[in-house]
Design a protein around this motif. Structure first.
Motif, PDB file in Angstrom:
ATOM      1  N   VAL A   1       0.854  -1.185   0.000  1.00  0.00           N
ATOM      2  CA  VAL A   1       0.000   0.000   0.000  1.00  0.00           C
ATOM      3  C   VAL A   1       0.889   1.234   0.000  1.00  0.00           C
ATOM      4  CG1 VAL A   1      -1.665   1.371   1.323  1.00  0.00           C
ATOM      5  CG2 VAL A   1      -1.965  -1.110   1.136  1.00  0.00           C
ATOM      6  N   ILE A   2       0.598   2.161  -0.909  1.00  0.00           N
ATOM      7  CA  ILE A   2       1.363   3.408  -0.989  1.00  0.00           C
ATOM      8  C   ILE A   2       0.452   4.538  -0.533  1.00  0.00           C
ATOM      9  CG2 ILE A   2       2.562   5.001  -2.544  1.00  0.00           C
ATOM     10  CD1 ILE A   2       3.267   2.521  -4.256  1.00  0.00           C
ATOM     11  N   ILE A   3       0.889   5.283   0.463  1.00  0.00           N
ATOM     12  CA  ILE A   3       0.061   6.365   0.986  1.00  0.00           C
ATOM     13  C   ILE A   3       0.506   7.677   0.365  1.00  0.00           C
ATOM     14  CG2 ILE A   3      -0.854   7.475   3.049  1.00  0.00           C
ATOM     15  CD1 ILE A   3       0.030   4.998   4.644  1.00  0.00           C
ATOM     16  N   GLY A   4      -0.345   8.248  -0.500  1.00  0.00           N
ATOM     17  CA  GLY A   4      -0.024   9.480  -1.205  1.00  0.00           C
ATOM     18  C   GLY A   4       0.200   9.223  -2.682  1.00  0.00           C
ATOM     19  N   GLY A   5      -0.512   9.976  -3.528  1.00  0.00           N
ATOM     20  CA  GLY A   5      -0.407   9.792  -4.983  1.00  0.00           C
ATOM     21  C   GLY A   5       0.254  10.973  -5.673  1.00  0.00           C
TER      22      GLY A   5
ATOM     23  N   LEU B   1      -1.664  -0.906  -4.181  1.00  0.00           N
ATOM     24  CA  LEU B   1      -2.729   0.098  -4.202  1.00  0.00           C
ATOM     25  C   LEU B   1      -2.178   1.435  -3.724  1.00  0.00           C
ATOM     26  CD1 LEU B   1      -5.798   0.760  -4.474  1.00  0.00           C
ATOM     27  CD2 LEU B   1      -6.040   0.065  -2.083  1.00  0.00           C
ATOM     28  N   ILE B   2      -2.491   2.485  -4.489  1.00  0.00           N
ATOM     29  CA  ILE B   2      -2.122   3.848  -4.073  1.00  0.00           C
ATOM     30  C   ILE B   2      -3.361   4.517  -3.484  1.00  0.00           C
ATOM     31  CG2 ILE B   2      -1.335   6.120  -4.850  1.00  0.00           C
ATOM     32  CD1 ILE B   2       0.206   4.777  -7.096  1.00  0.00           C
ATOM     33  N   LEU B   3      -3.224   5.105  -2.313  1.00  0.00           N
ATOM     34  CA  LEU B   3      -4.338   5.820  -1.686  1.00  0.00           C
ATOM     35  C   LEU B   3      -4.040   7.318  -1.697  1.00  0.00           C
ATOM     36  CD1 LEU B   3      -4.889   3.506   1.418  1.00  0.00           C
ATOM     37  CD2 LEU B   3      -6.131   3.476  -0.757  1.00  0.00           C
ATOM     38  N   GLU B   4      -4.960   8.095  -2.244  1.00  0.00           N
ATOM     39  CA  GLU B   4      -4.751   9.546  -2.369  1.00  0.00           C
ATOM     40  C   GLU B   4      -5.976  10.284  -1.838  1.00  0.00           C
ATOM     41  OE1 GLU B   4      -2.355  11.903  -3.336  1.00  0.00           O
ATOM     42  OE2 GLU B   4      -4.006  13.176  -2.677  1.00  0.00           O
ATOM     43  N   ARG B   5      -5.728  11.234  -0.931  1.00  0.00           N
ATOM     44  CA  ARG B   5      -6.881  11.916  -0.315  1.00  0.00           C
ATOM     45  C   ARG B   5      -7.497  12.977  -1.228  1.00  0.00           C
ATOM     46  NH1 ARG B   5      -3.548  15.424   4.105  1.00  0.00           N
ATOM     47  NH2 ARG B   5      -2.367  16.537   2.534  1.00  0.00           N
ATOM     48  N   ASP B   6      -6.739  13.472  -2.177  1.00  0.00           N
ATOM     49  CA  ASP B   6      -7.222  14.489  -3.097  1.00  0.00           C
ATOM     50  C   ASP B   6      -8.074  13.839  -4.199  1.00  0.00           C
ATOM     51  OD1 ASP B   6      -7.491  17.039  -4.010  1.00  0.00           O
ATOM     52  OD2 ASP B   6      -5.551  17.131  -5.025  1.00  0.00           O
ATOM     53  N   GLY B   7      -8.713  14.677  -5.008  1.00  0.00           N
ATOM     54  CA  GLY B   7      -9.564  14.175  -6.082  1.00  0.00           C
ATOM     55  C   GLY B   7      -8.792  13.822  -7.343  1.00  0.00           C
TER      56      GLY B   7
ATOM     57  N   THR C   1      -9.548   9.423  -0.919  1.00  0.00           N
ATOM     58  CA  THR C   1      -9.417   8.427   0.136  1.00  0.00           C
ATOM     59  C   THR C   1      -8.310   8.845   1.083  1.00  0.00           C
ATOM     60  OG1 THR C   1     -10.120   6.712  -1.412  1.00  0.00           O
ATOM     61  CG2 THR C   1      -9.027   5.973   0.604  1.00  0.00           C
ATOM     62  N   MET C   2      -8.702   9.112   2.309  1.00  0.00           N
ATOM     63  CA  MET C   2      -7.756   9.628   3.289  1.00  0.00           C
ATOM     64  C   MET C   2      -7.344   8.507   4.232  1.00  0.00           C
ATOM     65  SD  MET C   2      -7.060  12.797   4.938  1.00  0.00           S
ATOM     66  CE  MET C   2      -6.467  13.222   6.557  1.00  0.00           C
ATOM     67  N   VAL C   3      -6.042   8.319   4.355  1.00  0.00           N
ATOM     68  CA  VAL C   3      -5.557   7.350   5.333  1.00  0.00           C
ATOM     69  C   VAL C   3      -5.543   8.042   6.689  1.00  0.00           C
ATOM     70  CG1 VAL C   3      -3.617   5.916   6.055  1.00  0.00           C
ATOM     71  CG2 VAL C   3      -4.172   6.151   3.621  1.00  0.00           C
ATOM     72  N   ILE C   4      -6.212   7.439   7.677  1.00  0.00           N
ATOM     73  CA  ILE C   4      -6.299   8.122   8.966  1.00  0.00           C
ATOM     74  C   ILE C   4      -5.524   7.418  10.071  1.00  0.00           C
ATOM     75  CG2 ILE C   4      -8.483   9.304   8.497  1.00  0.00           C
ATOM     76  CD1 ILE C   4      -9.789   7.065  10.202  1.00  0.00           C
ATOM     77  N   ASP C   5      -5.135   6.163   9.822  1.00  0.00           N
ATOM     78  CA  ASP C   5      -4.351   5.504  10.859  1.00  0.00           C
ATOM     79  C   ASP C   5      -3.445   4.441  10.245  1.00  0.00           C
ATOM     80  OD1 ASP C   5      -3.454   5.086  13.447  1.00  0.00           O
ATOM     81  OD2 ASP C   5      -4.897   3.477  13.826  1.00  0.00           O
ATOM     82  N   LEU C   6      -2.343   4.233  10.902  1.00  0.00           N
ATOM     83  CA  LEU C   6      -1.391   3.238  10.459  1.00  0.00           C
ATOM     84  C   LEU C   6      -0.928   2.490  11.698  1.00  0.00           C
ATOM     85  CD1 LEU C   6       0.261   2.235   8.039  1.00  0.00           C
ATOM     86  CD2 LEU C   6       1.921   4.024   8.512  1.00  0.00           C
ATOM     87  N   GLY C   7      -1.023   1.170  11.650  1.00  0.00           N
ATOM     88  CA  GLY C   7      -0.630   0.398  12.830  1.00  0.00           C
ATOM     89  C   GLY C   7      -0.003  -0.913  12.424  1.00  0.00           C
TER      90      GLY C   7
ATOM     91  N   ALA D   1      -8.285   3.621   6.307  1.00  0.00           N
ATOM     92  CA  ALA D   1      -8.584   4.752   5.435  1.00  0.00           C
ATOM     93  C   ALA D   1     -10.086   4.956   5.360  1.00  0.00           C
ATOM     94  CB  ALA D   1      -8.018   4.497   4.046  1.00  0.00           C
ATOM     95  N   MET D   2     -10.491   6.108   4.838  1.00  0.00           N
ATOM     96  CA  MET D   2     -11.922   6.321   4.634  1.00  0.00           C
ATOM     97  C   MET D   2     -12.184   7.092   3.359  1.00  0.00           C
ATOM     98  SD  MET D   2     -12.589   9.010   7.717  1.00  0.00           S
ATOM     99  CE  MET D   2     -14.237   9.443   7.250  1.00  0.00           C
ATOM    100  N   ASN D   3     -13.312   6.777   2.749  1.00  0.00           N
ATOM    101  CA  ASN D   3     -13.811   7.581   1.640  1.00  0.00           C
ATOM    102  C   ASN D   3     -15.320   7.488   1.629  1.00  0.00           C
ATOM    103  OD1 ASN D   3     -14.591   5.184   0.303  1.00  0.00           O
ATOM    104  ND2 ASN D   3     -12.624   5.065  -0.768  1.00  0.00           N
ATOM    105  N   ARG D   4     -15.950   8.262   0.757  1.00  0.00           N
ATOM    106  CA  ARG D   4     -17.394   8.365   0.808  1.00  0.00           C
ATOM    107  C   ARG D   4     -18.097   7.064   0.443  1.00  0.00           C
ATOM    108  NH1 ARG D   4     -19.171  13.633  -1.956  1.00  0.00           N
ATOM    109  NH2 ARG D   4     -18.173  14.855  -0.343  1.00  0.00           N
ATOM    110  N   GLU D   5     -17.559   6.346  -0.554  1.00  0.00           N
ATOM    111  CA  GLU D   5     -18.224   5.133  -1.027  1.00  0.00           C
ATOM    112  C   GLU D   5     -18.108   3.983  -0.033  1.00  0.00           C
ATOM    113  OE1 GLU D   5     -15.884   6.777  -3.067  1.00  0.00           O
ATOM    114  OE2 GLU D   5     -17.589   7.975  -3.754  1.00  0.00           O
TER     115      GLU D   5
END
Ligand SMILES: Cc1cc2nc3c(=O)[nH]c(=O)nc-3n(C[C@H](O)[C@H](O)[C@H](O)COP(=O)(O)OP(=O)(O)OC[C@H]3O[C@@H](n4cnc5c(N)ncnc54)[C@H](O)[C@@H]3O)c2cc1C
Ligand code: SF4
Lengths: 425, 121
Positions: free
Chosen positions: A6-10, A30-36, A83-89, A101-105
């Motif tokens: 998982v890559i955090i930030g696009g 998978l790349i997760l990006e919080r922006d549109g 899609t915003m990553v909010i925690d890493l553990g 992570a979270m997103n609307r869908e």
């Protein structure tokens, strides 16, 4: 959900890391990006000057990002936007990384990942961190926020502008706002030197006759609802304002361009060991943090001024993450520390495992002051092994040296390497 | 004799270069550490050119503006005129990266092209 990587930030870092990992045979990523959109900060950097090293042409930010976005799509790399990553553990097994992570869908979801690459970039220092007294009227923006307004939304923050800080974003915005019809009255810089690239000082300030005052700062802001004027004063060698040098400048907008800090809330959540100088994770030769299988690259690791270096570093991180997933990145306790000696603020990496090292290893660093005709020295323990004269060294330009694996092997059990600046050289 | 000062942008050294000018004639160049500095100031005096980047409004786009650049460098003296012309232009979405937004801007022979794609809203 389970993923190998998982890559955090696009942004450019996340994209280059993803491309490299995919090309190294990692398909389940998978790349997760919080922006549109993909591309990170480059989307709002519409000026040219990107990619001179990589593509040998001067691209604008969106064009540079576009090349990587296209490549990522061509390779079929999966990504999720908004899609915003909010925690890493870390899972109880001590190996599986848990990316929440979270997103609307999909709402809130957790991905179990074999490896994670941190590529969250950086954000600007806020006004709070600057300690400017006075009211907080409207009209004060960070330079990057103003850049987003102007370049993405086509809105102008104001007509008469003073810019505090001569970092590259401030310089670029001085030109941008001038071209858009604003009057940029002054760029004030606290330090006796500019933190921005020479080229930007010439092409963004000199070209338009915008004055740059070094060793100056804003000591007061006038205006209750909206900025009406700012007071600028000269500072002494301790960066304290000198009484009697105050000058009031009428303006409706104050832009703050006072540096960037890596965005490391997530690294903190995981408990990654950090470098207090860079505010980024401490990494080894493989760009791996002190948590096995968690890598970092780009501005989240240390602030870069050239995106080419970001892409290069991120490619390395992607390849190393792939090697880790294939079980080829041997665990080792035998590491050589890389230390920042006299005149050097930090180094990346900060430790090297010789057996995991490639034939050559780039060590990037920044100096703490402006030096002329000084030497960059490399010490193996208390033995100087290399000294290279440099005409000029400045805090605004990232430097690098290259270490050879053969040299480290020949040196035997080496506990530390020091990079330092010798002014008397 | 006129004296003009430059900061060379050829490398991080940023040499402060002075040029003695006799009308159009360059009499002396001092302060440069290497020949690139002399080339740089000569060009800055004879024919300073810049790539210009700006924005153009977009109708019915996902973004209200699209970023653009001159496809090559244009004379420095034409920058403001170029920006004025671009301010009056509005393009229709969708816009593709590389699309010509204004051909032969201000008679420079250089096109202005989009540097990003903007989809229809
Ligand atoms: C104003 C400005 C001007 C510049 N000018 C130049 C130049 O002229 N030439 C040059 O070569 N370089 C320039 N640079 C530098 C270059 O743009 C940066 O070094 C580069 O963009 C850094 O890439 P990055 O991927 O590390 O970070 P970013 O581009 O910041 O990307 C990070 C991405 O991560 C995302 N993210 C962050 N946190 C999360 C989270 N929790 N969950 C999901 N996603 C997240 C962000 O939304 C962002 O998209 C400039 C930079 C700036 C800011
Ligand atoms: S004159 Fe030469 S050494 Fe000096 S800044 Fe220009 S390119 Fe660099």
């Amino acid at each position: 959900m389970k993923k190998d990587l998982v890559i955090i930030g696009g942004g450019p870092a996340g994209l280059a890391a993803g491309i490299a990992a995919k090309q190294a045979g990692i398909d389940d990523l998978l790349i997760l990006e919080r922006d549109g959109r993909l591309g990170g900060i480059l989307n709002q950097c519409i000026h040219n000057g990107f990619g001179l090293h990589t593509f040998h042409e001067e691209l604008t930010g969106p064009e540079y990002a576009g090349r990587y976005i296209e490549k990522a799509k061509e390779l079929g790399i999966a990504y999720r936007l908004n899609t915003m990553v909010i925690d890493l553990g870390m899972d109880a097994d001590g190996r599986t990384k848990l990316v929440t992570a979270m997103n609307r869908e999909e709402g809130l979801f957790t991905i179990e990942a074999g490896a994670v690459i941190l590529a969250m970039g950086c954000r600007e220092r806020s006004r709070g961190a600057l300690n400017i007294p006075g009211y907080r009227p409207a009209g004060i923006y960070s330079a990057g926020t103003a850049q987003c307004y102007v370049n993405m939304e086509g809105r102008m923050p104001g007509k008469e502008v003073v810019i505090l800080g001569s970092g590259d974003i401030g310089l670029i915005m001085a030109r941008r706002m001038t071209l858009e019809g604003a009057k940029v009255k002054l760029v004030a810089e606290l330090m006796p030197y500019s933190g921005g690239l020479k080229r930007n000082i010439v092409q963004c300030l000199d070209d338009f006759g915008i004055p740059l005052k070094l060793s100056h700062t804003v000591v007061d802001i006038k205006g209750k609802k909206r900025v009406e004027a700012v007071t600028v004063a000269q500072v002494d060698e301790h960066l304290k304002p000198i009484p009697g040098t105050e000058e009031e400048i009428v303006c409706d907008t104050l832009l703050l361009s006072c540096g960037l800090i890596p965005e490391n809330e997530l690294s903190g959540a995981l408990g990654v060991a950090m470098n207090p100088v860079t505010n980024g994770p401490l990494v080894n030769e493989s760009l791996e943090t002190d948590h096995a299988g968690v890598f970092a690259c780009g501005n989240v690791l240390h602030v870069h001024d050239l995106v080419d270096y970001v892409s290069g570093e991120a490619t390395e991180a992607g390849e190393r993450a792939a090697a880790f997933l294939r079980g080829e990145l041997s665990q080792t306790d035998k590491e050589t520390l890389v230390k920042a000696g006299a005149g050097v603020r930090y180094t990346v990496p900060s430790r090297i495992a010789v057996d995991r090292m490639k034939a050559t290893q780039v060590v990037r660093f920044r100096v703490g002051n402006v030096y002329r005709d000084a030497a960059v020295e490399v010490w193996f323990g208390d033995k100087r092994v290399n000294s290279r004269k440099k005409k000029v060294l400045a805090p605004g330009e990232m430097e690098q040296i290259i270490l050879k694996k053969a040299d480290l092997e020949a040196a035997g059990d080496l506990s530390e390497i020091t990079i330092s600046i010798n002014e008397q050289a | 004799m006129e004296k003009r000062e430059f900061v060379c942008i050829g490398c991080p050294l940023g040499c402060a270069i002075s040029v003695d000018l006799d009308g159009e004639q360059i009499r002396a160049i001092t302060g440069n550490t290497c020949p690139r500095g002399a080339d740089y100031v000569t060009k800055e005096i004879r024919d300073p050119r810049r790539i210009v980047t700006s924005l153009v409004r977009v109708a019915q786009g996902e973004l209200p503006v699209v970023s653009v650049k001159t496809a090559g460098d244009i004379p420095k003296g034409k920058i403001r005129e170029c920006i004025r012309v671009l301010k009056k232009i509005e393009v229709q979405a969708p816009v593709q990266m590389g699309d010509v937004v204004a051909a032969d801007i201000c008679g420079t022979g250089v096109d202005v092209i989009a540097t990003r794609s903007v989809e229809k809203e």
